[in-house]
Design a protein around this motif. Structure first.
Motif, PDB file in Angstrom:
ATOM      1  N   THR A 132      44.674  31.818  -1.912  1.00 41.53           N
ATOM      2  CA  THR A 132      45.745  32.202  -0.992  1.00 41.53           C
ATOM      3  C   THR A 132      47.112  32.230  -1.673  1.00 41.53           C
ATOM      4  N   ASP A 187      48.770  34.721   0.698  1.00 39.06           N
ATOM      5  CA  ASP A 187      47.910  35.694   1.358  1.00 39.06           C
ATOM      6  C   ASP A 187      47.404  35.090   2.666  1.00 39.06           C
ATOM      7  N   THR A 188      47.865  35.615   3.800  1.00 39.48           N
ATOM      8  CA  THR A 188      47.413  35.092   5.086  1.00 39.48           C
ATOM      9  C   THR A 188      45.962  35.484   5.321  1.00 39.48           C
ATOM     10  N   SER A 189      45.308  34.694   6.161  1.00 41.83           N
ATOM     11  CA  SER A 189      43.907  34.946   6.455  1.00 41.83           C
ATOM     12  C   SER A 189      43.690  34.791   7.942  1.00 41.83           C
ATOM     13  N   GLU A 190      42.439  34.798   8.329  1.00 41.54           N
ATOM     14  CA  GLU A 190      42.134  34.634   9.754  1.00 41.54           C
ATOM     15  C   GLU A 190      42.359  33.200  10.217  1.00 41.54           C
ATOM     16  N   LYS A 210      45.530  25.097   5.791  1.00 41.58           N
ATOM     17  CA  LYS A 210      44.825  26.066   6.634  1.00 41.58           C
ATOM     18  C   LYS A 210      43.717  25.360   7.410  1.00 41.58           C
TER      19      LYS A 210
END
Length: 349
Positions: A34, A47-50, A152
């Motif tokens: 990320t 890097d954004t994710s779900e 996260k």
């Protein structure tokens, strides 16, 4: 420990702000997927994710949160990271990045800052988090450190303080009170040193207590253990200000009461012996000592069989109705009101 006063010291002013940043961060490498861009630009790029992003910040000030007369700078660097990672783990998340900002006075040479960042780097490597930025500036007195941790968790995994329900079990990881007693030992030895600088302390009987104070470990493992046991906490918080303060936060936000059982509080043998030596009540120390960085959480009573007997956890009580109050059940089976006597950051006590 006798300091060599003749070692060469490099003035921070010689390097300048960017020279210092480059110097102290050149060995930090990004390990998490990320982390797109860490240090070296106007901002870090993640890097954004779900998953949901968790963000927490702590500010630590010399003379308020730590005393450099017995806190080595490398240990301090390690500890400031632990303090923040613990908050991410208390949300049932995984920590991935940190930023570190420092303000230092001109009494600190480059070599001192290198020691501090060696501890930060060790913590980052051990817990697999990336240093992605921060700030450096001057201070008129002492050193200030601000750390932000980013983590996260999936929406389903995040645990808040406000989910405790009646009949839930109250569970704590590890043991309590050792960090507070480690501080008492170090403060005592500091006073002895002031009287006789040639006195060499014998700390062999207090190794665990001092380690818990100077080099605490955040409970990164708890989320994985709970997932393996197929247990999801209904509420969770880390124990930084003391057990009594933390259970009060959970009860206040969940609108419930609690019963904590004195004879269920997990105490290390060194805690018990040190309490006798310092003439302190071990229950008071466990409830109000603080800086344990263990996790306090509640689980449904249906999960009792999954939790009981697990060496990582102790069931110390249960949740009751809000109108029944917050109570400590003594060894004599008497109920007394639970009071918060832990660390108050605005009073410095």
């Amino acid at each position: 420990m006798i300091e060599d006063k003749n070692t060469q010291k490099t003035s921070l002013a010689e390097l300048g702000e960017f020279g210092l940043i480059n110097h102290i961060t050149k060995y930090f490498k990004a390990e998490n997927a990320t982390t797109v861009k860490a240090i070296g630009d106007d901002a870090a790029v993640l890097d954004t994710s779900e998953k949901q992003t968790l963000v927490t910040t702590d500010l630590l000030i010399e003379g308020v949160h730590f005393d450099l007369s017995y806190m080595p700078l490398k240990h301090l660097g390690y500890k400031v990271i632990m303090v923040n990672l613990s908050d991410v783990y208390a949300m049932n998340g995984v920590a991935e990045q940190v930023t570190v900002s420092i303000a230092v006075s001109n009494r600190f040479p480059l070599e001192a800052i290198e020691e501090l960042y060696a501890g930060i780097q060790l913590a980052c490597n051990t817990y697999n988090v990336d240093l992605i930025g921060g700030d450096t500036t001057s201070s008129t007195k002492g050193i200030l450190i601000s750390v932000t941790a980013i983590g996260k968790a999936t929406k389903e995994d995040v645990v808040y303080r406000n989910g405790a329900k009646e009949t839930d079990l109250i569970v704590v990881s590890g043991d309590l009170g050792a960090a507070y007693l480690g501080l008492q030992v170090l403060e005592r030895e500091k006073q002895v040193f002031k009287v006789d600088p040639n006195n060499q302390p014998d700390l062999d009987n207090y190794t665990y207590l001092i380690e818990r104070q100077l080099k605490p470990e955040a409970r990164k493992d708890v989320a994985g253990i709970l997932k393996e046991l197929e247990v999801k906490p209904t509420s969770m918080i880390d124990i930084s200000d003391g057990l009594s303060s933390e259970i009060m936060h959970i009860c206040s936000q969940s609108k419930v009461g609690c019963k904590i059982y004195e004879d269920k509080l997990p105490l290390d043998p060194q805690v018990i012996s040190a309490c006798e030596e310092f003439e302190l009540d071990s229950t008071m120390v466990a409830l109000s000592g603080g800086e344990d960085y263990e996790l306090l959480f509640t689980v449904p009573i249906a999960d009792f069989d999954k939790i009981k007997g697990n060496p990582n956890f102790s069931i110390i009580g249960h949740i009751i109705a809000e109108n029944q109050g917050l109570n400590l059940v003594t060894r004599a089976n008497q109920e007394i009101e639970l009071k918060a006597q832990g660390w108050n950051p605005l009073k410095g006590e």
